[in-house]
Design an enzyme around this catalytic site. Sequence first.
Site, short mmCIF file in Angstrom:
data_model
loop_
_atom_site.label_atom_id
_atom_site.label_comp_id
_atom_site.label_asym_id
_atom_site.label_seq_id
_atom_site.Cartn_x
_atom_site.Cartn_y
_atom_site.Cartn_z
N ASP A 284 0.81 -1.22 0.00
CA ASP A 284 0.00 0.00 0.00
C ASP A 284 0.84 1.27 0.00
O ASP A 284 2.02 1.25 0.41
CB ASP A 284 -0.89 0.04 1.24
CG ASP A 284 -2.06 -0.93 1.16
OD1 ASP A 284 -2.05 -1.78 0.25
OD2 ASP A 284 -2.95 -0.86 2.02
N ASP A 285 0.22 2.36 -0.43
CA ASP A 285 0.68 3.74 -0.24
C ASP A 285 1.74 4.22 -1.23
O ASP A 285 2.15 5.37 -1.20
CB ASP A 285 1.22 3.97 1.18
CG ASP A 285 0.16 3.79 2.25
OD1 ASP A 285 -1.02 3.64 1.87
OD2 ASP A 285 0.49 3.80 3.43
N HIS A 335 -6.09 3.00 -4.14
CA HIS A 335 -6.01 3.21 -2.69
C HIS A 335 -6.39 4.63 -2.31
O HIS A 335 -5.95 5.13 -1.27
CB HIS A 335 -4.58 2.88 -2.22
CG HIS A 335 -4.45 2.67 -0.74
ND1 HIS A 335 -5.34 1.93 0.01
CD2 HIS A 335 -3.50 3.10 0.15
CE1 HIS A 335 -4.96 1.92 1.27
NE2 HIS A 335 -3.86 2.62 1.39
N HIS A 339 -5.18 9.35 0.53
CA HIS A 339 -5.15 8.53 1.73
C HIS A 339 -6.06 9.09 2.82
O HIS A 339 -5.77 9.03 4.02
CB HIS A 339 -3.73 8.36 2.28
CG HIS A 339 -3.54 7.07 3.04
ND1 HIS A 339 -3.84 6.95 4.37
CD2 HIS A 339 -3.09 5.85 2.66
CE1 HIS A 339 -3.58 5.72 4.79
NE2 HIS A 339 -3.12 5.02 3.75
N HIS A 426 3.64 -2.35 3.12
CA HIS A 426 3.68 -1.00 2.56
C HIS A 426 5.01 -0.79 1.84
O HIS A 426 6.08 -1.02 2.45
CB HIS A 426 3.51 0.06 3.65
CG HIS A 426 2.18 -0.04 4.36
ND1 HIS A 426 1.94 -0.98 5.33
CD2 HIS A 426 1.03 0.69 4.21
CE1 HIS A 426 0.70 -0.83 5.77
NE2 HIS A 426 0.13 0.16 5.12
#
Length: 458
Positions: A284-285, A335, A339, A426
Amino acid sequence: MTTSRPKKRGLWIDTILISSILILSAILLFLFISSKTDKDSSVANGVALAAEPELKTKASEYSGITIATIISEDPRMPYSIQYPQTDNKAFNKVIKDAVYKTRDTYLEEMEKRLQKDAKKVGNLTITFDTLQHKKNYYSFVLTTTTYKGTGYKDQTVQTFMYDNKNNKQLYLNDVIKNENNLVKLASLVQQQIINNDKLKTYANTEKLKNATKPTFANYKHFSLTESNLYIYFDGEQLSNDIKSISEIRVPLTSLNSILAKPFQLEEKTANKLVKKKQIALTFDDGPNAKVTPKVLKTLKKYDAKATFFMLGSQAMYNQKLAKKVADAGHEIGNHSFSHANLKNLSNAKIKSELTRTNQEIKNVTGKNPTLFRPPYGSVDKRVRAQTNLPCILWDVDTLDWKYRNAKSLLTMIKMYAGNGDIILMHDIHPTTAQGLDAVLAYLQKQGFEFVTVSELRK
């Protein structure tokens, strides 16, 4: 005669006035003293005598399940509690009584500590996870973290299983056919402990042996998912050296023969789980200019495919890198753009977050995102309704965002990762890239095939 009457009337009135003033003063004095006494009493006895904090409820993403929240911001003994509620009043009372008993015990113990040291500050947090088996069976896992002003934070767990179709509570002896079959479950749990790097040291201790004996009392804290049965032990239940909750995962494929019929895997599902050992790695991210290239290099070394849930903002700033991820055959997911916690946004803003990210990823990689993962895992029906993409969470959180330690990544994988699991990591933390090689080497040795989330879901 004309002068004496006014004098007598004046004396009589003065007497009444003076008496009234004295009575009123006495009443005011009594009220003041009572108020001060009550105030002092509430300080001495703490929150228990204070006004009850407001109970708030909201709908969950699961049908028939609501979330109850109660928060006290007392400066010395605050607490934050969440617990589930259903359509069954008797079941709700069981959970509520358990939660409030925990809270009241915490308050009583903090009051005693504060009488000795008024500067101490405690904290109580109760959270819960909802796990689902098939369509109608919910497991609620309540985790309590308590701090009483000194020492360490104590963690305990309570679980409750609910049949949402028949509106009734279920117990382990409803899931496992009979007490004789509990011996097999205990044996599998003990084997998992032996294979666990963190717990195997205590496998032969008397305390652990007693805690894992085949009695329903030992295994009362459990949860059921589509593919696993989880058994939970409190922090010090297995050893005085263990402070956190121990979670033991047992695949249902190992238990299918001893499960009650409603919980058994269908033959097709069981065969699929036994046939292949697959695992989906997700990141993620990102993409992140410093970390993602290292992650890609390690994945290539093990011929592993993964799923990258990209932020639209990061894809926009790292366009060549985002394209490199896609060109390497990895799956790309949405995603959000910034965020944000999507549950706190309006429908229009949620759509903007997701649509803008879809556009950025398509512009950069030439492909539309195939999946959607909400930041923080924060999602409900309203958020899901703003996109046609499948919403994907995870089975195992490696907590790489919390520990930032390369070695802990492998520890978490060994403890919790299993067949059919989606692993959360991540690609923005250098320690994740550093620890990834050991993780892939271990999983490959265990016979796992690395697949994308969409491949896992087939």
